[in-house]
Write a protein that holds these residues in place. Structure first.
Motif, PDB file in Angstrom:
ATOM      1  N   GLY A  88       0.816  -1.209   0.000  1.00  0.00           N
ATOM      2  CA  GLY A  88       0.000   0.000   0.000  1.00  0.00           C
ATOM      3  C   GLY A  88       0.845   1.252   0.000  1.00  0.00           C
ATOM      4  N   THR A  89       0.317   2.297   0.625  1.00  0.00           N
ATOM      5  CA  THR A  89       0.950   3.615   0.626  1.00  0.00           C
ATOM      6  C   THR A  89       1.341   4.006   2.035  1.00  0.00           C
ATOM      7  OG1 THR A  89      -0.457   4.241  -1.238  1.00  0.00           O
ATOM      8  CG2 THR A  89       0.633   6.028  -0.051  1.00  0.00           C
ATOM      9  N   LEU A  90       2.596   4.393   2.201  1.00  0.00           N
ATOM     10  CA  LEU A  90       3.129   4.767   3.511  1.00  0.00           C
ATOM     11  C   LEU A  90       3.624   6.203   3.474  1.00  0.00           C
ATOM     12  CD1 LEU A  90       3.966   3.748   6.371  1.00  0.00           C
ATOM     13  CD2 LEU A  90       6.201   3.210   5.372  1.00  0.00           C
ATOM     14  N   LEU A  91       3.188   7.004   4.449  1.00  0.00           N
ATOM     15  CA  LEU A  91       3.720   8.353   4.659  1.00  0.00           C
ATOM     16  C   LEU A  91       4.699   8.293   5.819  1.00  0.00           C
ATOM     17  CD1 LEU A  91       0.573  10.624   4.405  1.00  0.00           C
ATOM     18  CD2 LEU A  91       2.565  10.698   2.925  1.00  0.00           C
ATOM     19  N   ILE A  92       5.810   8.976   5.672  1.00  0.00           N
ATOM     20  CA  ILE A  92       6.838   9.028   6.709  1.00  0.00           C
ATOM     21  C   ILE A  92       7.089  10.493   7.035  1.00  0.00           C
ATOM     22  CG2 ILE A  92       9.224   8.474   7.295  1.00  0.00           C
ATOM     23  CD1 ILE A  92       9.050   6.342   5.012  1.00  0.00           C
ATOM     24  N   VAL A  93       7.067  10.817   8.314  1.00  0.00           N
ATOM     25  CA  VAL A  93       7.409  12.172   8.765  1.00  0.00           C
ATOM     26  C   VAL A  93       8.666  12.033   9.618  1.00  0.00           C
ATOM     27  CG1 VAL A  93       6.684  14.219  10.041  1.00  0.00           C
ATOM     28  CG2 VAL A  93       4.989  12.874   8.765  1.00  0.00           C
ATOM     29  N   GLU A  94       9.723  12.714   9.191  1.00  0.00           N
ATOM     30  CA  GLU A  94      10.995  12.591   9.921  1.00  0.00           C
ATOM     31  C   GLU A  94      11.785  13.889   9.828  1.00  0.00           C
ATOM     32  OE1 GLU A  94      13.201   9.436   8.070  1.00  0.00           O
ATOM     33  OE2 GLU A  94      13.689  10.653   6.334  1.00  0.00           O
ATOM     34  N   VAL A  95      12.592  14.100  10.844  1.00  0.00           N
ATOM     35  CA  VAL A  95      13.555  15.193  10.821  1.00  0.00           C
ATOM     36  C   VAL A  95      14.877  14.556  10.399  1.00  0.00           C
ATOM     37  CG1 VAL A  95      14.782  16.912  12.181  1.00  0.00           C
ATOM     38  CG2 VAL A  95      12.357  16.465  12.631  1.00  0.00           C
ATOM     39  N   PRO A  96      15.449  14.978   9.286  1.00  0.00           N
ATOM     40  CA  PRO A  96      16.682  14.360   8.807  1.00  0.00           C
ATOM     41  C   PRO A  96      17.792  14.429   9.855  1.00  0.00           C
ATOM     42  CG  PRO A  96      15.766  15.821   7.147  1.00  0.00           C
ATOM     43  CD  PRO A  96      14.976  16.049   8.412  1.00  0.00           C
ATOM     44  N   GLU A  97      18.583  13.365   9.886  1.00  0.00           N
ATOM     45  CA  GLU A  97      19.714  13.326  10.802  1.00  0.00           C
ATOM     46  C   GLU A  97      20.811  14.257  10.305  1.00  0.00           C
ATOM     47  OE1 GLU A  97      21.022   9.384  12.050  1.00  0.00           O
ATOM     48  OE2 GLU A  97      19.179   8.589  11.163  1.00  0.00           O
ATOM     49  N   GLU A  98      21.494  14.880  11.234  1.00  0.00           N
ATOM     50  CA  GLU A  98      22.615  15.745  10.859  1.00  0.00           C
ATOM     51  C   GLU A  98      23.840  14.877  10.665  1.00  0.00           C
ATOM     52  OE1 GLU A  98      23.224  19.100  13.382  1.00  0.00           O
ATOM     53  OE2 GLU A  98      21.080  19.426  13.629  1.00  0.00           O
ATOM     54  N   GLY A  99      24.699  15.319   9.788  1.00  0.00           N
ATOM     55  CA  GLY A  99      25.928  14.564   9.653  1.00  0.00           C
ATOM     56  C   GLY A  99      26.289  14.384   8.271  1.00  0.00           C
TER      57      GLY A  99
END
Length: 99
Positions: A88-99
């Motif tokens: 199916g369809t997945l939404l992902i909400v994330e704050v990108p990792e620094e580095g």
């Protein structure tokens, strides 16, 4: 924006694209195709929202089934893997990792 249509149009399953930015957080979409994926660990938390279908997830050793309209928060540092049968369809909400 029809997120399911966006996911359907992606050339490859399990390859996310960023739909929008909210502050420093990225809202991404991907298409799940039933395949199992190996374990991951991220330095920041993420939220997984199943727009349609089902996500079979192993999170810190616990097997979870996240259905259409449901979400799961994956804490920073948590080991998680996609189990076979996710589609199916997945939404992902994330704050990108620094580095």
């Amino acid at each position: 924006m029809d997120v399911r249509e966006c996911a359907t149009g992606l050339p490859e399953a399990w390859r996310s694209v960023v739909l929008a930015q909210v502050g420093t957080a990225a809202v991404k979409v991907l298409r799940m195709d039933g395949r199992e994926l190996g374990e991951e660990v991220h330095g920041t938390a993420e939220v997984l929202f199943v727009a349609d279908g089902v996500l079979e997830l192993k999170l810190d050793g616990e097997e979870l089934t996240i259905g259409s309209g449901e979400l799961c928060r994956v804490p920073a540092g948590a080991r998680h893997a996609v189990r076979a049968g996710s589609r199916g369809t997945l939404l992902i909400v994330e704050v990108p990792e620094e580095g």
